[in-house]
Design a protein around this motif. Structure first.
Motif, mmCIF file in Angstrom:
data_model
loop_
_atom_site.group_PDB
_atom_site.id
_atom_site.type_symbol
_atom_site.label_atom_id
_atom_site.label_comp_id
_atom_site.label_asym_id
_atom_site.label_seq_id
_atom_site.Cartn_x
_atom_site.Cartn_y
_atom_site.Cartn_z
ATOM 1 N N VAL A 127 0.835 -1.200 0.000
ATOM 2 C CA VAL A 127 0.000 0.000 0.000
ATOM 3 C C VAL A 127 0.872 1.253 0.000
ATOM 4 N N GLN A 128 1.923 1.254 0.806
ATOM 5 C CA GLN A 128 2.816 2.410 0.839
ATOM 6 C C GLN A 128 3.486 2.605 -0.520
ATOM 7 N N VAL A 129 3.852 1.501 -1.171
ATOM 8 C CA VAL A 129 4.457 1.603 -2.507
ATOM 9 C C VAL A 129 3.442 2.162 -3.499
ATOM 10 N N LEU A 130 2.185 1.714 -3.409
ATOM 11 C CA LEU A 130 1.144 2.241 -4.289
ATOM 12 C C LEU A 130 0.965 3.741 -4.087
ATOM 13 N N ILE A 131 1.004 4.173 -2.818
ATOM 14 C CA ILE A 131 0.858 5.598 -2.514
ATOM 15 C C ILE A 131 2.040 6.380 -3.079
ATOM 16 N N LEU A 132 3.254 5.831 -2.911
ATOM 17 C CA LEU A 132 4.448 6.502 -3.442
ATOM 18 C C LEU A 132 4.416 6.546 -4.964
ATOM 19 N N GLU A 133 4.000 5.434 -5.593
ATOM 20 C CA GLU A 133 3.931 5.401 -7.056
ATOM 21 C C GLU A 133 2.904 6.404 -7.577
ATOM 22 N N LYS A 134 1.758 6.480 -6.908
ATOM 23 C CA LYS A 134 0.752 7.452 -7.320
ATOM 24 C C LYS A 134 1.268 8.871 -7.126
ATOM 25 N N SER A 135 1.925 9.132 -5.992
ATOM 26 C CA SER A 135 2.485 10.459 -5.732
ATOM 27 C C SER A 135 3.488 10.848 -6.814
ATOM 28 N N ASN A 136 4.228 9.856 -7.293
ATOM 29 C CA ASN A 136 5.250 10.116 -8.305
ATOM 30 C C ASN A 136 4.653 10.547 -9.639
ATOM 31 N N THR A 137 3.378 10.214 -9.872
ATOM 32 C CA THR A 137 2.742 10.566 -11.146
ATOM 33 C C THR A 137 2.019 11.905 -11.092
ATOM 34 N N LEU A 138 1.810 12.447 -9.893
ATOM 35 C CA LEU A 138 0.970 13.634 -9.754
ATOM 36 C C LEU A 138 1.754 14.921 -9.961
ATOM 37 N N ASP A 139 1.044 15.947 -10.369
ATOM 38 C CA ASP A 139 1.667 17.231 -10.681
ATOM 39 C C ASP A 139 2.128 17.950 -9.423
ATOM 40 N N LEU A 140 3.037 18.903 -9.627
ATOM 41 C CA LEU A 140 3.517 19.725 -8.523
ATOM 42 C C LEU A 140 2.372 20.459 -7.838
ATOM 43 N N SER A 141 1.330 20.820 -8.585
ATOM 44 C CA SER A 141 0.206 21.565 -8.013
ATOM 45 C C SER A 141 -0.488 20.787 -6.907
ATOM 46 N N PHE A 142 -0.505 19.454 -6.991
ATOM 47 C CA PHE A 142 -1.098 18.649 -5.921
ATOM 48 C C PHE A 142 -0.350 18.866 -4.610
ATOM 49 N N PHE A 143 0.981 18.926 -4.703
ATOM 50 C CA PHE A 143 1.804 19.002 -3.501
ATOM 51 C C PHE A 143 1.855 20.412 -2.914
ATOM 52 N N GLU A 144 1.209 21.348 -3.569
ATOM 53 C CA GLU A 144 1.104 22.698 -3.033
ATOM 54 C C GLU A 144 -0.315 22.982 -2.561
ATOM 55 N N ASN A 145 -1.101 21.903 -2.347
ATOM 56 C CA ASN A 145 -2.485 22.019 -1.912
ATOM 57 C C ASN A 145 -2.654 21.330 -0.563
ATOM 58 N N PRO A 146 -3.089 22.043 0.490
ATOM 59 C CA PRO A 146 -3.195 21.441 1.830
ATOM 60 C C PRO A 146 -4.208 20.308 1.907
ATOM 61 N N GLU A 147 -5.294 20.362 1.135
ATOM 62 C CA GLU A 147 -6.286 19.294 1.167
ATOM 63 C C GLU A 147 -5.689 17.990 0.641
ATOM 64 N N PHE A 148 -4.808 18.106 -0.352
ATOM 65 C CA PHE A 148 -4.140 16.919 -0.872
ATOM 66 C C PHE A 148 -3.290 16.272 0.220
ATOM 67 N N TYR A 149 -2.576 17.083 0.992
ATOM 68 C CA TYR A 149 -1.740 16.541 2.064
ATOM 69 C C TYR A 149 -2.581 15.848 3.123
ATOM 70 N N ASP A 150 -3.772 16.379 3.414
ATOM 71 C CA ASP A 150 -4.660 15.710 4.369
ATOM 72 C C ASP A 150 -5.048 14.333 3.850
ATOM 73 N N LYS A 151 -5.427 14.279 2.572
ATOM 74 C CA LYS A 151 -5.817 13.009 1.972
ATOM 75 C C LYS A 151 -4.627 12.038 1.933
ATOM 76 N N LEU A 152 -3.452 12.546 1.627
ATOM 77 C CA LEU A 152 -2.246 11.722 1.588
ATOM 78 C C LEU A 152 -1.934 11.152 2.964
ATOM 79 N N ARG A 153 -2.044 11.987 3.994
ATOM 80 C CA ARG A 153 -1.762 11.527 5.353
ATOM 81 C C ARG A 153 -2.771 10.470 5.788
#
Length: 623
Positions: A127-153
């Motif tokens: 599951v952690q690998v799936l999360i990392l792989e998905k994170s690797n495909t997402l745009d920089l804009s996702f990582f500058e959004n606080p709601e995305f970080y909540d969902k990621l956590r």
């Protein structure tokens, strides 16, 4: 701008609490089983053998309670009969059989725990690998959004163990159903209504438990921003990056106090719900105990009236308790499956995110045989606004850079210099206009290939706590073991002088997080980062404030050889130091998202405009 927006729903705090769609409904509990197939698919794909083993063990364990109770009945009746016949051997046989069944039952439980724990570990990693792989495909804009970080956590913390819990509970439901049906069969031999009472009593506890499970999930969502803040304060207090300033400014108690306030706030919010949940559970379970006691009295009365044997007394009383407990376990399993499904749903929601920026199905070719030849770059009427912002960072920007030309970008902080680089590398796409490279829109190229043609070192470069060789080699992974190439790149940036002093040279661990690690100064780290850009051997080299941490001599040495190092390549560098800027073929002056001046150093000085004003202001400081 709409192309950059991230559809992640609205935050749950505040008005979201009272939204009708967030109201608990009992039919939602049973709908949780519709997600079981994809959860089972995830667990099965991780380790089919362990998944099958867990299912088989659960089914086998389901028959054990009924067998054990039946043998207990036979044993008690056998003792009564032995008193009359004085033949103890049948009792010995039954005791031996009961011992074998008990040992076998414990073995099944032990094997079940082993299998579940092993499967849990494998699924957690997957599951952690799936999360990392998905994170690797997402745009920089996702990582500058606080709601995305909540969902990621939420996905990272909750979902690593809940998929196995869901499958385990599903198998346990099957096991419990087997136990339940076998016990009902035994209990119906006495009175049908005893089974009915045992079935009805646990239902209120099931409804209450499901409702509180839903409330706990909602509270987790509401509290996610605060918990992320707590994680941040914990990181600030426990990593070397912040430690010097925390000590010098005596900030330790301040951050600890911030952490404590948030922790106690969440504690107070959770305390009332926790107490209500467990006290409600206690009250409904007490009703089950009372019902079981009443059944016990009725069965005992039947034994006193000699309508059943002492063995039957044990059989029916234990069976009644088992029926109630089994049905309660079934309802509790359904409730837990529902609660786990809420959290696992967060994982699948995260895995369903799609990047806005992607490669075309049939990309154009960007590679050429001569990698030393620079690429031309053109911005045509490019405008861009960051997601969630109203003010445009770039406004109708147009310019051309010829192959092999060196260009400098100057201007105030926030003028849009770094944004140009982010757009060039497709970390973002422009809202309007287009960017061309090699005569084609960069959207026509494969993302990986495009970014391999651009070597970028940002001012906020990364510091990897790995060996010096790996720190440089990650700039070109295919050559990470090529020490000769790594050494040559380090020589270009001046990092070789730093690395030669390390105890194990290029194999020395950098950073103090791991054993035998060596911490570097800011300027030393920056030389390592510059070497990482040089080893990339890209046709476009972009240096964003590349010497901000270097001393005057080191800066001079880097840029004295800069044109030689970038010969034939297209070079773009951003700097506030005009001694560096004047080395460029052309200089673009950005102001409020627009290019207001464009020319060589001498041309812009002669123009006596904004560039000349900034140059003279800086020169005045050295006189």
């Amino acid at each position: 701008m709409q192309g950059h927006m991230i559809n992640m729903g609205s935050p749950m705090r505040g008005g979201g609490k009272n939204n009708k769609s967030d109201k608990f409904e009992l039919n939602q509990v049973f709908s949780a089983f519709t997600s079981l197939p994809r959860v089972l698919k995830l667990v099965w794909a991780t380790h089919p053998t362990l998944t099958v083993a867990m299912g088989i063990l659960s089914i086998a364990r389901g028959f054990m309670p009924a067998i054990s109770i039946w043998i207990t009945k036979l044993l008690i009746d056998g003792v009564v009969n032995s008193i009359k016949t004085q033949d103890f051997f049948p009792v010995f046989q039954l005791v031996l059989l009961q011992l074998i069944i008990e040992v076998f039952s414990r073995l099944l439980n032990t094997l079940g725990n082993i299998v579940q724990q092993l499967l849990q570990e494998r699924v957690s990693v997957r599951v952690q690998v799936l999360i990392l792989e998905k994170s690797n495909t997402l745009d920089l804009s996702f990582f500058e959004n606080p709601e995305f970080y909540d969902k990621l956590r939420q996905a990272s913390e909750q979902s690593v163990f809940r998929p196995v819990q869901m499958i385990s509970q599903t198998f346990d439901l099957g096991r419990t159903l087997i136990t339940f049906v076998s016990m009902i069969f035994l209990l119906l031999r006495l009175e049908w209504w005893l089974a009915a009472v045992a079935l009805i009593v646990p239902i209120p506890a099931f409804i209450a438990d499901s409702r509180y499970g839903w409330m706990g999930y909602q509270r987790m969502r509401w509290q996610s921003p605060e918990r992320r803040q707590m994680q941040y304060f914990n990181m600030v207090m426990t990593t070397d990056t912040y430690n010097k300033e925390i000590k010098l400014f005596n900030l330790g108690n301040f951050f600890i106090d911030q952490y404590r306030k948030l922790g106690y706030k969440l504690y107070d919010e959770n305390k009332a719900l926790l107490i209500r949940r467990y006290m409600t559970s206690f009250l409904w379970l007490s009703l089950s105990v009372i019902a079981n006691a009443a059944i016990y009295l009725y069965v005992a009365w039947q034994a006193v009236l000699s309508r059943i044997t002492l063995g039957d007394l044990t059989l029916f009383t234990q069976t009644a308790v088992q029926v109630s407990q089994s049905f309660q376990s079934i309802l509790s399993g359904i409730s837990s499956t529902y609660e786990n499904n809420l959290f696992v749903g967060t994982l699948f929601e995260f895995l369903e995110y799609k990047p806005n920026i992607s490669s075309p199905e049939k990309p154009s070719d960007l590679t050429v045989a001569d990698t030393q030849k620079g690429l031309d770059v053109e911005f045509r009427n490019v405008s861009f606004t960051y997601p969630g912002k109203r003010e445009a960072v770039l406004k109708n920007v147009s310019f051309k850079i010829a192959p092999g030309e060196a260009v400098a970008l100057v201007g105030r902080n926030g003028a849009g210099k770094t944004t140009l680089v982010k757009l060039l590398t497709r970390l973002y796409d422009p809202d309007e206009g287009e960017i061309l490279m090699g005569g084609r829109n960069i959207k026509e190229y494969d993302l990986k290939e495009l970014r391999e043609q651009v070597g970028v070192i940002f001012q906020d470069y990364a510091t990897y706590f790995m060996s010096a060789r790996e720190n440089i080699g990650v700039g070109r992974l295919a050559e990470i073991e090529n020490l000769e190439l790594v050494t040559a790149s380090a020589h270009k940036s001046g990092a070789d002088a730093v690395i030669d002093k390390l105890p194990k040279g290029y194999e020395s661990m950098l950073g103090r997080w791991f054993t035998e690690g060596t911490q570097l100064s800011g300027g030393e780290w920056q030389k390592i980062a510059l070497a990482r850009a040089f080893i990339r051997d890209a046709r476009i080299l972009v240096l964003d404030e590349p010497t901000s941490s270097l001393d005057a001599q080191a800066e001079y040495e880097v840029f004295a050889s800069f044109r030689e190092l970038t010969e034939g390549k297209t070079a773009i560098f951003i700097s506030h130091r005009f001694s560096t800027v004047r080395l460029a073929d052309r200089i673009f002056v950005l102001e409020n998202g627009e290019i207001i001046e464009n020319g060589s150093h001498h041309e812009l000085i002669a123009l006596d405009g904004r560039y000349a004003e900034l140059f003279n202001l800086q020169a005045e400081a050295y006189r």
